[in-house]
Structures are given as structure tokens and as C-alpha cells.
Write a protein that holds these residues in place. Structure first.
Motif, PDB file in Angstrom:
ATOM      1  N   TYR A 175      68.181  23.388  23.523  1.00  0.00           N
ATOM      2  CA  TYR A 175      68.290  23.336  24.977  1.00  0.00           C
ATOM      3  C   TYR A 175      69.135  24.523  25.413  1.00  0.00           C
ATOM      4  O   TYR A 175      70.319  24.627  25.053  1.00  0.00           O
ATOM      5  CB  TYR A 175      68.931  22.034  25.436  1.00  0.00           C
TER       6      TYR A 175
ATOM      7  N   ILE B 294      71.240  26.204  27.856  1.00  0.00           N
ATOM      8  CA  ILE B 294      72.028  25.663  28.966  1.00  0.00           C
ATOM      9  C   ILE B 294      71.970  26.528  30.224  1.00  0.00           C
ATOM     10  O   ILE B 294      71.748  25.993  31.319  1.00  0.00           O
ATOM     11  CB  ILE B 294      73.473  25.420  28.495  1.00  0.00           C
TER      12      ILE B 294
ATOM     13  N   GLN C 241      68.652  25.988  31.671  1.00  0.00           N
ATOM     14  CA  GLN C 241      68.271  24.576  31.693  1.00  0.00           C
ATOM     15  C   GLN C 241      66.839  24.414  31.197  1.00  0.00           C
ATOM     16  O   GLN C 241      65.999  23.766  31.817  1.00  0.00           O
ATOM     17  CB  GLN C 241      68.427  24.008  33.110  1.00  0.00           C
TER      18      GLN C 241
END
Length: 529
Positions: free
Chosen positions: A81, A83, A86
Motif C-alpha cells: 500500500y 501511502i 493511497q
């Protein structure tokens, strides 16, 4: 939930894969797992069908599949993932199930590999071949780097290169991610970067790798004796950092900082050194920029720990020294860069002084073609060369590097305890066995009988009281030797293979693997089908 493709089943975040962040905190890595199959709990046990379907088309034989069943149920596929964006990106897949990242995990590239196409072949040969893929952590896209390699890929700390040792080529390689080029870094013309002592009928392995220099500035690897710096771009020839070969001194870098992600080229490195001739060990300090050893110390007749522990804050370090007769108590160093200043701070085995123990020394004798043979001789505390002693010959393959290891009295699975016998007035002889491919039993016979005869000629061995003992592979060799020699008064062979034809197709229960590759390519050294 993540839906990878329109018609693919959904995946869950795996509870069996530990999540972790990149060092810069911009990526969260975790595992994805398929939706679990939920059994019908309404059925009684006797109503549940249990069936194994065996097929010659399977990559793994059924016994191995059953052995791996729990692991397969917990299998997950790496994902990240991102960040700041997103964004969730699936990285691994059924086609490329394994993914490795840089040590910092900051890079936007990783290496994936798959051995699925070669599973059946690995069942016959033992080691698996792999295809390597470059994986883009922004998109999950994969591109083939190289196929059918016997080796393990490593991503450099800054993510600029992928390195590996190809066993089939006996060479180090590096893939330049930015320029999409592959460079062969070694050619074995000056020295061998593969294990030239390997006497199995298979590709030899590398001597090993210390790691990558900071900033992807170089790859630090070993030959039999020395430490080398390799240029991952292939522009510079390999650079020799130590000078051990001439004196048969073996150098290996010690990792003091367990959290280091790359090797610092500015500070001194603590290096373990060992003499191949007499097995003496010690420490050195090497500075890659100053091109010299700052200080070194050897500790005669002692084994020195290869895993000393440095204080996280400050200069203090603890280590241990040991020998056959010296218990490995803890040594305290005030300054890890002043290795001559230390003291013993533990007394873990004070009762040892109340018992007969023994000593150990190297033995050399001439073998076939003038080859120098090596073995270990363990003697009682009160040994006198003008007396005769009973002797037990115990061996496996090559054991002499363990000359100065402490051997505590302990029970074993059909394996003698050296200390038990030396304390009762026995000699124990352990010869190193060099093997001829296709003739492992004959190789053991020549070495064991030749070394034993050499010691008998010294006059301190009672030739009427010589025993022979070995476990597992040593047990096979004992079984062979007693069919060819009457030198030994008694023999014990533990877990011995006495029929290679029968054992050849046996199954190892702890792995489910067939023993075929072991007999053709590995320890049993048949060298053919």
C-alpha cells in the motif's frame, strides 16, 4: 477486499503474513490470500471423503504436497500500500509467487522469482532453477530478467541493482535496473569464486557474500580465503581487499550491527580470520578506504566466536573463546577496536576441573599421489606417546575445522561423545574424507585405513583394540569399510544405508522428498542415474 481481475476470486489480507513498513514510512507491505475454503460442518467425519489424487504431471510428488499442505493453506502473495498515493498494488501472483525487496524497502523496484516450471526437474536434481523478474512497485508490472538460474537474487540497498551467483556459470552477476543490462562480474581466471573443494557431482556453490556497500557502490563477496569488492556495473575488475591466499588465511567480515542495511565503507570492519593450516583463529580490523588492517590478533589453540555482540551504545563487546578442553565462557572487551584488552567474566562450568577431559591436535599423513591428508586426534589428559591406547575412529565428511570446538559430555543418537571416551583413556581419530565421484565408499576406505595405519606406526595405538563408528552417512561408510577391511575389532553403524539400490527411491518423511537427487547429485555422489 481486493479484486485483482474481473473474473478472479476476491482476496483477503492474510493473517499469516506479518505487515511491515519501508524505512521511509511511505510503503506498507503485507500479504494477500485467497478466500478460504469453508468445509461443510454439517457432515459427520465418516461422511467426509478423503482422497489424494496422484498424477505424473504434478511438479511435486504427492508426499511432498502433503508435507507442504499447511504451508499452502497459509500461503499469501506480497502486496504494497503506497501511502502518499493511497494506492494498493498487488506484487506477487500464482505465476511469480516469491518477492524480495531491498534491505531498506524504500526502492520502487523488487525482484520476483518463480521455480514453478522447474519443480519436476528439481525433484531429480535437488536444487531448484528459477526465473527472475523485475517488479515495479508503482504498478505491479513484471518483466523477465533472466530464466533458469540456480541462485538467489538480492536487491541492492538503494534499489539500483539485483545481484546473484549463478551456480551453473560459477559466477557473480548484477542486473542494472536503470539501464536494463546484465553484467557478469567474475570469471574465475584469477581465483575461483566458487567452492573449489566441492566434491559432489553438482554445480558448486559460492563462498558467500558479505553484503552491498552503502550507495550501491559495490558488492562484497568471498573466495575461499579472501574478501573482494565487485563493481556492479562491470566496468572495473574485481578488487582484492585482503591477502589471505598466500598464507592460507581465511577472512570473513563480522556483522556487529544487526540492523545495518548496507556496509559502511568509512569505518573499520571487524573481520574473523582463520588459518587453514593449523586452524588458529582471531580478529582483525580492516578499513576499505585505507587499504590496510588496523590491528589483528590471533588466539592460539582456541576457536573464536564468529558472532560477537557489540553494545548498541558505546564501544563494549562480548565474545567467547573455546577449545576441546576449555568451556566457552564470555569474554568482555572494553573497546571492540582494542581486541588485545579483554577479560573473562563468566565461569559457567566450574565443575569441569574435577574431571579428566583431554586435548586435540591436527594429524597429517601422505595420501594417494602425495596428497596431504588431514584429521583430528583427541587424546586423554595423561597421554604419553610411549604407552598404547585403544582408539575409536569416528568420521563423517570433513570435520577438521572443528578442531578447537568444545565438546560437552552428552548423549547422542548412535554418535559417540568424544569427551566421554577421552576421559576414560581412549584415543578418538576423525579423518577428513576427500571423495571420488562414483566411489564414496572406496574413498572412505582409503582415507580411514590409511590414516589409521599412519597412527599405528607412531606406536601409541593398540592395533588390536581399534573401533569404528559413524552415524547416517558415516554409518554407510562404516558398513562399507567393514566389508573390505579386518583392521577393526568392532564397529557400530547408526542409521546406516547398506543398500543404495533400495534406499534410492526412499521418501524423506520430514520433507516428503524422494532421495533420488541425494544419491545422484549430492552426498551419496553416484554421479549418474
Amino acid at each position: 477486499f481486493l479484486k485483482q481481475k474481473k473474473d478472479h476470486p476476491r482476496h483477503l489480507v492474510s493473517r499469516d503474513a506479518k505487515p511491515y513498513f519501508s524505512d521511509n514510512g511511505e510503503k506498507l507491505f503485507f500479504g494477500l490470500a485467497p478466500m478460504p475454503f469453508l468445509p461443510d460442518t454439517m457432515l459427520l467425519p465418516e461422511e467426509t471423503v478423503k482422497l489424494d489424487i496422484w498424477s505424473w504431471t504434478d511438479g511435486r510428488i504427492m508426499t511432498e504436497q502433503i508435507n507442504k499442505l499447511d504451508d499452502e493453506k497459509k500461503r499469501s502473495f506480497a502486496a504494497v500500500y503506497r501511502i502518499p498515493e493511497q494506492k494498493l498494488v498487488a506484487l506477487a501472483s500464482e505465476e511469480v509467487p516469491e518477492v524480495r525487496f531491498s534491505s531498506t524497502k524504500n526502492s520502487d523496484f523488487a525482484v520476483g522469482f518463480s521455480e514453478e516450471k522447474y519443480l519436476k526437474q528439481s525433484g531429480w536434481e535437488g536444487a531448484a532453477y528459477r526465473d527472475f523478474y523485475l517488479i515495479d512497485l508503482k504498478t505491479g508490472d513484471k518483466s523477465l530478467i533472466v530464466n533458469k538460474i540456480r541462485g538467489n537474487p538480492v536487491v541492492s540497498p538503494e534499489g539500483g541493482f539485483i545481484s546473484w551467483f549463478s551456480e551453473a556459470d560459477s559466477a557473480w552477476f548484477a542486473y542494472d535496473i536503470k539501464n536494463t543490462t546484465t553484467h557478469k562480474l567474475t570469471n574465475n581466471r584469477t581465483v575461483a569464486f566458487y567452492n573449489e573443494e566441492d566434491d559432489t557431482p553438482d554445480f558448486p556453490a559460492a563462498w558467500g557474500m558479505a553484503g552491498w556497500l552503502a550507495g550501491d557502490a559495490g558488492l562484497i563477496v568471498y573466495d575461499k580465503y579472501d574478501i573482494w569488492r565487485l563493481d556492479p556495473t562491470g566496468a572495473k575488475t574485481p578488487e582484492l581487499l585482503t591477502e589471505g591466499r598466500e598464507n592460507r588465511m581465511i577472512f570473513r567480515k563480522i556483522r556487529l550491527d544487526l540492523e545495518e542495511k548496507s556496509l559502511n565503507p568509512v569505518v573499520n570492519w571487524l573481520v574473523h580470520r582463520k588459518s587453514e593450516r593449523d586452524k588458529t583463529e582471531g580478529y582483525s580490523f580492516y578499513n576499505i578506504n585505507k587499504w590496510h588492517f588496523a590491528l589483528y590478533s590471533l588466539f592460539p589453540d582456541l576457536a573464536v566466536s564468529k558472532n560477537p555482540i557489540k553494545a548498541r551504545r558505546g564501544k563494549a563487546m562480548i565474545s567467547s573463546f573455546e577449545s576441546f578442553g576449555q568451556f566457552p565462557d564470555i569474554e568482555y572487551f572494553w573497546d571492540w577496536q582494542d581486541i588485545d584488552q579483554h577479560k573473562t567474566i563468566s565461569e559457567a562450568n566450574p565443575q569441569q576441573k574435577n574431571y579428566w577431559w583431554g586435548s586435540a591436535e591436527l594429524v597429517h599423513w601422505p595420501g594417494e599421489g602425495g596428497r596431504e591428508m588431514t584429521g583430528m586426534l583427541f587424546m586423554p589428559d595423561d597421554f604419553r606417546p610411549d604407552r598404547q591406547y585403544p582408539m575409536i575412529v569416528n568420521f563423517y565428511e570433513r570435520s577438521s575445522d572443528g578442531l578447537f570446538e568444545h565438546r560437552a559430555p552428552a548423549p547422542g543418537r548412535s554418535q559417540i561423545n568424544y569427551t566421554y571416551y577421552t576421559s576414560r583413556g581412549y584415543l578418538v581419530f576423525n579423518p577428513d574424507i576427500p571423495y571420488e565421484i562414483g566411489r564414496p565408499g572406496e574413498s572412505a576406505l582409503k582415507t580411514v585405513v590409511g590414516g589409521t595405519e599412519f597412527l599405528i606406526q607412531k606406536g601409541f595405538v593398540d592395533k588390536g583394540r581399534i573401533g569404528l563408528q559413524g552415524h547416517s552417512w558415516g554409518g554407510y561408510q562404516v558398513a562399507y569399510i567393514i566389508s573390505r577391511s579386518t583392521m577393526f575389532a568392532c564397529a557400530e553403524a547408526g542409521a546406516a544405508v547398506v543398500n543404495m539400490t533400495s534406499a534410492y527411491g526412499g521418501i524423506r518423511w520430514e520433507s516428503g522428498l524422494s532421495r533420488v537427487f541425494q544419491y545422484e547429485h549430492q552426498q551419496s555422489r553416484i554421479g549418474g542415474t
